[in-house]
Write a protein that holds these residues in place. Structure first.
Motif, PDB file in Angstrom:
ATOM      1  N   LEU A   4       0.992  -1.118   0.012  1.00  0.00           N
ATOM      2  CA  LEU A   4       0.103   0.130   0.028  1.00  0.00           C
ATOM      3  C   LEU A   4       0.882   1.379   0.096  1.00  0.00           C
ATOM      4  O   LEU A   4       1.701   1.240   0.838  1.00  0.00           O
ATOM      5  CB  LEU A   4      -0.687   0.050   1.330  1.00  0.00           C
ATOM      6  CG  LEU A   4      -1.844   1.278   1.507  1.00  0.00           C
ATOM      7  CD1 LEU A   4      -2.701   1.714   0.601  1.00  0.00           C
ATOM      8  CD2 LEU A   4      -2.348   1.282   2.834  1.00  0.00           C
ATOM      9  N   VAL A   5       0.715   2.019  -1.054  1.00  0.00           N
ATOM     10  CA  VAL A   5       1.516   3.288  -1.005  1.00  0.00           C
ATOM     11  C   VAL A   5       0.670   4.376  -0.567  1.00  0.00           C
ATOM     12  O   VAL A   5      -0.534   4.733  -1.408  1.00  0.00           O
ATOM     13  CB  VAL A   5       2.074   3.769  -2.583  1.00  0.00           C
ATOM     14  CG1 VAL A   5       2.774   5.031  -2.371  1.00  0.00           C
ATOM     15  CG2 VAL A   5       2.968   2.516  -2.673  1.00  0.00           C
ATOM     16  N   ILE A   6       0.665   5.164   0.526  1.00  0.00           N
ATOM     17  CA  ILE A   6      -0.146   6.319   1.011  1.00  0.00           C
ATOM     18  C   ILE A   6       0.350   7.385   0.284  1.00  0.00           C
ATOM     19  O   ILE A   6       1.621   7.968   0.492  1.00  0.00           O
ATOM     20  CB  ILE A   6      -0.131   6.413   2.431  1.00  0.00           C
ATOM     21  CG1 ILE A   6      -0.685   5.258   3.018  1.00  0.00           C
ATOM     22  CG2 ILE A   6      -1.204   7.579   2.706  1.00  0.00           C
ATOM     23  CD1 ILE A   6      -0.714   5.336   4.451  1.00  0.00           C
ATOM     24  N   GLY A   7      -0.227   7.994  -0.523  1.00  0.00           N
ATOM     25  CA  GLY A   7      -0.063   8.992  -1.828  1.00  0.00           C
ATOM     26  C   GLY A   7       0.175   8.313  -2.800  1.00  0.00           C
ATOM     27  O   GLY A   7      -0.838   7.718  -3.461  1.00  0.00           O
ATOM     28  N   GLY A   8       1.163   8.330  -3.936  1.00  0.00           N
ATOM     29  CA  GLY A   8       1.210   7.584  -5.022  1.00  0.00           C
ATOM     30  C   GLY A   8       0.948   8.223  -6.550  1.00  0.00           C
ATOM     31  O   GLY A   8       0.939   7.475  -7.320  1.00  0.00           O
ATOM     32  N   THR A  29      -3.074   2.389  -4.155  1.00  0.00           N
ATOM     33  CA  THR A  29      -2.663   3.670  -3.627  1.00  0.00           C
ATOM     34  C   THR A  29      -3.645   4.241  -2.956  1.00  0.00           C
ATOM     35  O   THR A  29      -5.022   4.166  -3.256  1.00  0.00           O
ATOM     36  CB  THR A  29      -2.297   4.694  -4.806  1.00  0.00           C
ATOM     37  OG1 THR A  29      -3.204   4.615  -5.645  1.00  0.00           O
ATOM     38  CG2 THR A  29      -0.890   3.785  -5.358  1.00  0.00           C
ATOM     39  N   PHE A  30      -3.331   4.977  -1.924  1.00  0.00           N
ATOM     40  CA  PHE A  30      -4.565   5.663  -1.256  1.00  0.00           C
ATOM     41  C   PHE A  30      -3.986   7.208  -1.066  1.00  0.00           C
ATOM     42  O   PHE A  30      -3.276   7.616  -0.468  1.00  0.00           O
ATOM     43  CB  PHE A  30      -4.679   5.270   0.092  1.00  0.00           C
ATOM     44  CG  PHE A  30      -5.586   5.788   1.069  1.00  0.00           C
ATOM     45  CD1 PHE A  30      -6.727   5.976   0.810  1.00  0.00           C
ATOM     46  CD2 PHE A  30      -5.230   6.480   2.115  1.00  0.00           C
ATOM     47  CE1 PHE A  30      -7.939   6.352   1.609  1.00  0.00           C
ATOM     48  CE2 PHE A  30      -6.080   7.262   3.090  1.00  0.00           C
ATOM     49  CZ  PHE A  30      -7.670   7.181   2.731  1.00  0.00           C
ATOM     50  N   ASN A  31      -5.163   7.943  -1.764  1.00  0.00           N
ATOM     51  CA  ASN A  31      -4.838   9.466  -1.539  1.00  0.00           C
ATOM     52  C   ASN A  31      -6.056  10.075  -1.890  1.00  0.00           C
ATOM     53  O   ASN A  31      -7.256   9.603  -2.153  1.00  0.00           O
ATOM     54  CB  ASN A  31      -3.868   9.768  -2.808  1.00  0.00           C
ATOM     55  CG  ASN A  31      -4.093   9.358  -4.053  1.00  0.00           C
ATOM     56  OD1 ASN A  31      -5.220   9.704  -4.726  1.00  0.00           O
ATOM     57  ND2 ASN A  31      -3.322   8.489  -4.595  1.00  0.00           N
ATOM     58  N   ARG A  32      -5.978  11.545  -1.890  1.00  0.00           N
ATOM     59  CA  ARG A  32      -7.507  12.242  -2.202  1.00  0.00           C
ATOM     60  C   ARG A  32      -7.851  12.388  -3.534  1.00  0.00           C
ATOM     61  O   ARG A  32      -8.899  12.894  -4.029  1.00  0.00           O
ATOM     62  CB  ARG A  32      -7.195  13.711  -1.558  1.00  0.00           C
ATOM     63  CG  ARG A  32      -7.223  13.523   0.142  1.00  0.00           C
ATOM     64  CD  ARG A  32      -7.045  14.970   0.627  1.00  0.00           C
ATOM     65  NE  ARG A  32      -5.660  15.419   0.549  1.00  0.00           N
ATOM     66  CZ  ARG A  32      -5.322  16.823   0.859  1.00  0.00           C
ATOM     67  NH1 ARG A  32      -6.076  17.482   1.531  1.00  0.00           N
ATOM     68  NH2 ARG A  32      -4.303  17.212   0.186  1.00  0.00           N
ATOM     69  N   GLY A  33      -7.000  12.109  -4.349  1.00  0.00           N
ATOM     70  CA  GLY A  33      -7.163  12.154  -5.978  1.00  0.00           C
ATOM     71  C   GLY A  33      -7.177  13.768  -6.474  1.00  0.00           C
ATOM     72  O   GLY A  33      -7.870  14.118  -7.266  1.00  0.00           O
ATOM     73  N   ASP A  38      -3.903   8.664 -11.078  1.00  0.00           N
ATOM     74  CA  ASP A  38      -3.479   7.799 -10.564  1.00  0.00           C
ATOM     75  C   ASP A  38      -2.531   6.673 -11.435  1.00  0.00           C
ATOM     76  O   ASP A  38      -2.947   6.729 -12.667  1.00  0.00           O
ATOM     77  CB  ASP A  38      -4.491   6.526 -10.435  1.00  0.00           C
ATOM     78  CG  ASP A  38      -5.264   6.911  -8.930  1.00  0.00           C
ATOM     79  OD1 ASP A  38      -4.873   7.280  -8.122  1.00  0.00           O
ATOM     80  OD2 ASP A  38      -6.604   7.009  -9.266  1.00  0.00           O
ATOM     81  N   VAL A  39      -1.430   6.245 -11.120  1.00  0.00           N
ATOM     82  CA  VAL A  39      -0.531   5.435 -11.895  1.00  0.00           C
ATOM     83  C   VAL A  39      -1.131   4.368 -12.645  1.00  0.00           C
ATOM     84  O   VAL A  39      -1.958   3.347 -11.922  1.00  0.00           O
ATOM     85  CB  VAL A  39       0.677   5.050 -11.303  1.00  0.00           C
ATOM     86  CG1 VAL A  39       1.595   4.108 -12.242  1.00  0.00           C
ATOM     87  CG2 VAL A  39       1.565   6.156 -10.762  1.00  0.00           C
ATOM     88  N   PRO A  40      -1.317   4.037 -13.944  1.00  0.00           N
ATOM     89  CA  PRO A  40      -1.927   2.962 -14.366  1.00  0.00           C
ATOM     90  C   PRO A  40      -1.423   1.819 -13.961  1.00  0.00           C
ATOM     91  O   PRO A  40      -0.209   1.331 -14.070  1.00  0.00           O
ATOM     92  CB  PRO A  40      -1.754   3.236 -15.888  1.00  0.00           C
ATOM     93  CG  PRO A  40      -1.226   4.642 -16.132  1.00  0.00           C
ATOM     94  CD  PRO A  40      -0.774   5.048 -15.097  1.00  0.00           C
ATOM     95  N   PRO A  44      -6.354   2.017  -7.065  1.00  0.00           N
ATOM     96  CA  PRO A  44      -6.668   3.358  -6.740  1.00  0.00           C
ATOM     97  C   PRO A  44      -7.746   3.314  -5.450  1.00  0.00           C
ATOM     98  O   PRO A  44      -8.833   2.744  -5.689  1.00  0.00           O
ATOM     99  CB  PRO A  44      -6.757   4.206  -7.578  1.00  0.00           C
ATOM    100  CG  PRO A  44      -7.485   3.373  -8.570  1.00  0.00           C
ATOM    101  CD  PRO A  44      -6.998   2.137  -8.423  1.00  0.00           C
ATOM    102  N   VAL A  45      -7.726   3.664  -4.198  1.00  0.00           N
ATOM    103  CA  VAL A  45      -8.587   4.109  -3.363  1.00  0.00           C
ATOM    104  C   VAL A  45      -8.540   5.424  -2.890  1.00  0.00           C
ATOM    105  O   VAL A  45      -7.387   6.083  -2.771  1.00  0.00           O
ATOM    106  CB  VAL A  45      -8.462   3.210  -1.947  1.00  0.00           C
ATOM    107  CG1 VAL A  45      -9.577   3.446  -0.974  1.00  0.00           C
ATOM    108  CG2 VAL A  45      -8.129   1.873  -2.228  1.00  0.00           C
ATOM    109  N   HIS A  46      -9.582   6.120  -2.941  1.00  0.00           N
ATOM    110  CA  HIS A  46      -9.503   7.567  -2.891  1.00  0.00           C
ATOM    111  C   HIS A  46     -10.103   7.970  -1.260  1.00  0.00           C
ATOM    112  O   HIS A  46     -11.222   7.444  -1.125  1.00  0.00           O
ATOM    113  CB  HIS A  46     -10.206   8.268  -3.804  1.00  0.00           C
ATOM    114  CG  HIS A  46      -9.380   8.433  -5.057  1.00  0.00           C
ATOM    115  ND1 HIS A  46      -9.980   8.801  -6.314  1.00  0.00           N
ATOM    116  CD2 HIS A  46      -8.250   8.131  -5.482  1.00  0.00           C
ATOM    117  CE1 HIS A  46      -9.270   8.700  -7.242  1.00  0.00           C
ATOM    118  NE2 HIS A  46      -7.940   8.031  -6.628  1.00  0.00           N
TER     119      HIS A  46
END
Length: 337
Positions: A4-8, A29-33, A38-40, A44-46
């Motif tokens: 899991l990358v927080i950011g990404g 990846t987890f971020n606010r978007g 997001d990297v293909p 992604p989880v926002h």
């Protein structure tokens, strides 16, 4: 590996996600978007890491072998603590991107991982700490030291802290190297901070990313200083900027006392210049022994210019406007010499 990358989505987080995917790893990846696409290839989880409900939803997507946290630089320790305690049972290791600013002696003294750290509680809010009259220690350093403690309390021997000094490379959002490249391209007499032989230790973002991924799969713990083990002299750095941009310029090396008399701000108006004895004396041997491999800084300069010249643009960040001396001010100083 399942990580899991927080950011990404930008700079270091993006480099980590891309490198992990190239290894065939499963990447969430987890971020606010908000900062970039997001990297293909990632899952992604926002959401907002400071919101407990968003973290609980994220936890349901686990488990993971490791978390690599790239997005806590502007958070209070208690916000980091919220994430570590919420995800504690869903992940085995936590790789935390920290900073050399967590050391009590930064930037006045040479540093190793055994150097004493600033003290800050794991549950501190954003009011904790202070910045000294001479610019050290910094409130930022206190906050990051508290964030390290928040990770250590939750993960113990599964906690790893990467402490870079300056990170450069394609995608840089601060603007240090892009400014020097643009200044080299413009040519003419270039205001440069003496001594020309001063060695600097910036590290390439891609090398930090690869080291973070190595640590995600390793069994080591604790802190690692992540600085370039060989470094480069300031004069060679500027020469490489000139060669890369084909700029017709000549650095004029000016004593720091003269620069100070003209009110030139260290670290920002002339990026990478700072006179404190320890700023470029950060020992990274422990990281080297644990697989840190740093490409020549000349490669970082060339690759950053290639990205920048092909209309590379970083995410919008307020620190960009802080870097680089104004053209008029530089001209006035050069004319007075």
């Amino acid at each position: 590996m399942r990580i899991l990358v927080i950011g990404g989505t930008w700079f270091l987080g993006k480099a980590i996600a891309k490198s992990a995917l190239s290894r065939g790893w499963d990447v969430t990846t987890f971020n606010r978007g908000r900062s970039g696409p997001d990297v293909p290839g990632v899952q992604p989880v926002h959401g907002d890491r400071t919101v407990r409900e968003d973290l609980h939803k994220l936890a349901q997507r686990g488990p993971w072998d490791a978390v690599i946290d790239t997005s806590s630089s502007e958070l209070a320790p208690r916000d980091v603590l919220l994430a570590t305690t919420t995800l504690q049972t869903r992940v085995q290791r936590w790789i935390h991107i920290s900073t050399v600013s967590v050391y009590q002696g930064w930037p006045h003294k040479p540093l190793t991982e055994d150097s004493p750290l600033l003290q800050c509680p794991a549950d501190a809010d954003d009011s904790f700490g202070y910045t000294g009259e001479d610019g050290s220690p910094t409130k930022y350093g206190f906050q990051k030291a508290g964030s390290e403690r928040a990770v250590a309390e939750a993960f113990g021997d599964g906690a790893v802290f990467l402490r870079p000094g300056v990170v450069l490379g394609p995608g840089e959002y601060v603007g240090r190297l892009p400014w020097w490249l643009e200044r080299a391209k413009r040519g003419g007499r270039i205001l440069a901070p003496a001594p020309a032989e001063q060695r600097i230790q910036p590290v390439d973002v891609r090398d930090v990313a690869d080291f973070a991924l190595h640590q995600a799969a390793a069994s080591s713990s604790g802190g690692f200083n992540v600085t370039h083990p060989e470094g480069i002299s300031f004069s060679d750095f500027l020469d490489e900027c000139l060669r890369t941009t084909e700029g017709d310029g000549t650095p004029l090396w000016v004593d720091p006392t003269v620069l100070a008399s003209h009110g030139v701000r260290q670290w920002t108006e002339l990026p990478l210049w700072r006179t404190h004895a320890g700023v470029w004396a950060v020992d990274s041997q422990r990281a080297v022994d644990a697989s840190l491999r740093c490409r020549p800084i000349a490669d970082t300069v060339r690759d950053t210019w290639q990205w920048w010249a092909s209309d590379g643009r970083p995410v919008h960040h307020p620190r960009w406007a802080e870097h680089g001396i104004a053209t008029e001010k530089e001209a006035q100083i050069l004319a007075s010499l």
